[in-house]
Design an enzyme around this catalytic site. Structure first.
Site, PDB file in Angstrom:
ATOM      1  N   GLN A  43      76.469  54.003  47.875  1.00 58.63           N
ATOM      2  CA  GLN A  43      75.554  53.096  47.194  1.00 58.63           C
ATOM      3  C   GLN A  43      76.230  51.727  47.069  1.00 58.63           C
ATOM      4  O   GLN A  43      77.438  51.600  47.251  1.00 58.63           O
ATOM      5  CB  GLN A  43      75.192  53.635  45.808  1.00 58.63           C
ATOM      6  CG  GLN A  43      74.477  54.966  45.830  1.00 58.63           C
ATOM      7  CD  GLN A  43      73.112  54.900  46.491  1.00 58.63           C
ATOM      8  OE1 GLN A  43      72.476  53.845  46.549  1.00 58.63           O
ATOM      9  NE2 GLN A  43      72.643  56.032  47.016  1.00 58.63           N
ATOM     10  N   ALA A  44      75.443  50.721  46.740  1.00 57.96           N
ATOM     11  CA  ALA A  44      76.023  49.380  46.614  1.00 57.96           C
ATOM     12  C   ALA A  44      77.203  49.397  45.652  1.00 57.96           C
ATOM     13  O   ALA A  44      78.236  48.772  45.899  1.00 57.96           O
ATOM     14  CB  ALA A  44      74.960  48.397  46.140  1.00 57.96           C
ATOM     15  N   GLU A  45      77.066  50.101  44.527  1.00 61.05           N
ATOM     16  CA  GLU A  45      78.171  50.241  43.582  1.00 61.05           C
ATOM     17  C   GLU A  45      78.187  51.633  42.962  1.00 61.05           C
ATOM     18  O   GLU A  45      77.120  52.235  42.752  1.00 61.05           O
ATOM     19  CB  GLU A  45      78.086  49.213  42.450  1.00 61.05           C
ATOM     20  CG  GLU A  45      79.035  48.047  42.581  1.00 61.05           C
ATOM     21  CD  GLU A  45      78.495  46.974  43.495  1.00 61.05           C
ATOM     22  OE1 GLU A  45      79.300  46.159  43.997  1.00 61.05           O
ATOM     23  OE2 GLU A  45      77.275  46.944  43.711  1.00 61.05           O
ATOM     24  N   THR A  46      79.397  52.096  42.690  1.00 62.17           N
ATOM     25  CA  THR A  46      79.607  53.248  41.832  1.00 62.17           C
ATOM     26  C   THR A  46      80.388  52.750  40.624  1.00 62.17           C
ATOM     27  O   THR A  46      81.416  52.075  40.772  1.00 62.17           O
ATOM     28  CB  THR A  46      80.383  54.365  42.541  1.00 62.17           C
ATOM     29  OG1 THR A  46      79.605  54.854  43.643  1.00 62.17           O
ATOM     30  CG2 THR A  46      80.677  55.516  41.592  1.00 62.17           C
TER      31      THR A  46
END
Length: 269
Positions: A43-46
């Site tokens: 994902q774009a960020e974790t």
């Protein structure tokens, strides 16, 4: 370990920007573990949270699939949503200790409000590389933590198909990156005032669906252009789209938005 997949800056699933939020740790896991999990999540960020002695205060770190980043708005919103809605933290406001300093998120009716530092961009000379990457001539170019190309209208912003290999690096106020924002004032009769998109291939994100940190630059810029401190912004990702309200207050920007929990995962690690 429990992990939630949350769509941030969204009022329904499959819009906004997804982020994974891992249940709070009592001690930070290794950087390698956090980076590998972020890579696996893709994902774009974790977002990773750390408990403190204060039940309303947490450490917060963000990882893309390829690197740790110093600031991420949508994953901060997702983290606050997880703490308030999924883990039942009984508080009106949360405080996060991050690489960008202290960040606060409070409950504001049906939305969450984040208090972030403002980054006022400065106009810079035209760059041929930007024109080559976008195939259009910006009205103006601004520098900050990212390059901002001000375009002529909303249709141009929506129709851009950039050549990501040609995006130039720019020495911003925080770090050197190939981040490019394209933006314009919205067409008349839209339910928002500003439209924008963000391309960040150097972070493994060809186009980001919703970027809170980007609006820490856009809100001061549009305040200087329009005189308005409070405006509604739409990030026009071709498949998702995200709304947020931004208010400039001195050297801070208040970002307001919603979030939706999409999935709950148990990690077998």
């Amino acid at each position: 370990m429990i992990q939630y997949l949350i769509d941030a800056f969204a009022d329904r699933p499959f819009t906004g920007n997804p982020a994974c939020v891992v249940a709070p740790f009592d001690a930070w896991p290794s950087d390698a573990f956090m980076q590998n999990l972020a890579m696996e999540n893709n994902q774009a960020e974790t977002a990773f949270l750390l408990r403190t002695d204060d039940p309303q205060r947490f450490g917060l770190r963000w990882f893309t699939p390829t690197m740790e980043v110093p600031l991420c708005g949508h994953a901060t919103l997702a983290s606050a949503h997880a703490l308030f809605r999924e883990w039942g933290v009984a508080a009106h406001e949360l405080c996060f200790d991050t690489l960008s300093g202290e960040l606060r998120v409070r409950q504001a009716n049906d939305r969450l409000e984040m208090d972030f530092p403002a980054y006022t961009p400065v106009e810079i000379p035209a760059m041929a590389a930007v024109v080559e990457a976008l195939s259009v001539e910006p009205i103006a170019l601004y520098g900050g933590p990212a390059l901002i190309a001000l375009l002529d209208c909303e249709a141009t912003v929506r129709q851009i198909v950039p050549d990501l290999s040609r995006l130039p690096a720019y020495q911003g106020t925080a770090y050197t990156d190939r981040h490019l924002v394209v933006t314009a004032q919205a067409d008349a009769n839209r339910p928002y005032d500003v439209v924008s998109r963000l391309f960040a291939p150097d972070m493994g994100i060809p186009e980001d669906p919703a970027t809170g940190s980007m609006h820490c630059m856009l809100a001061p810029l549009y305040q200087s252009l329009t005189g308005r401190a409070v405006m509604t912004y739409y990030q026009a990702h071709p498949r998702r789209g995200a709304y947020m309200q931004c208010e400039v207050t001195g050297d801070r920007v208040k970002l307001r938005g919603q979030a939706v929990t999409v999935a709950r995962t148990e990690l077998n690690l």
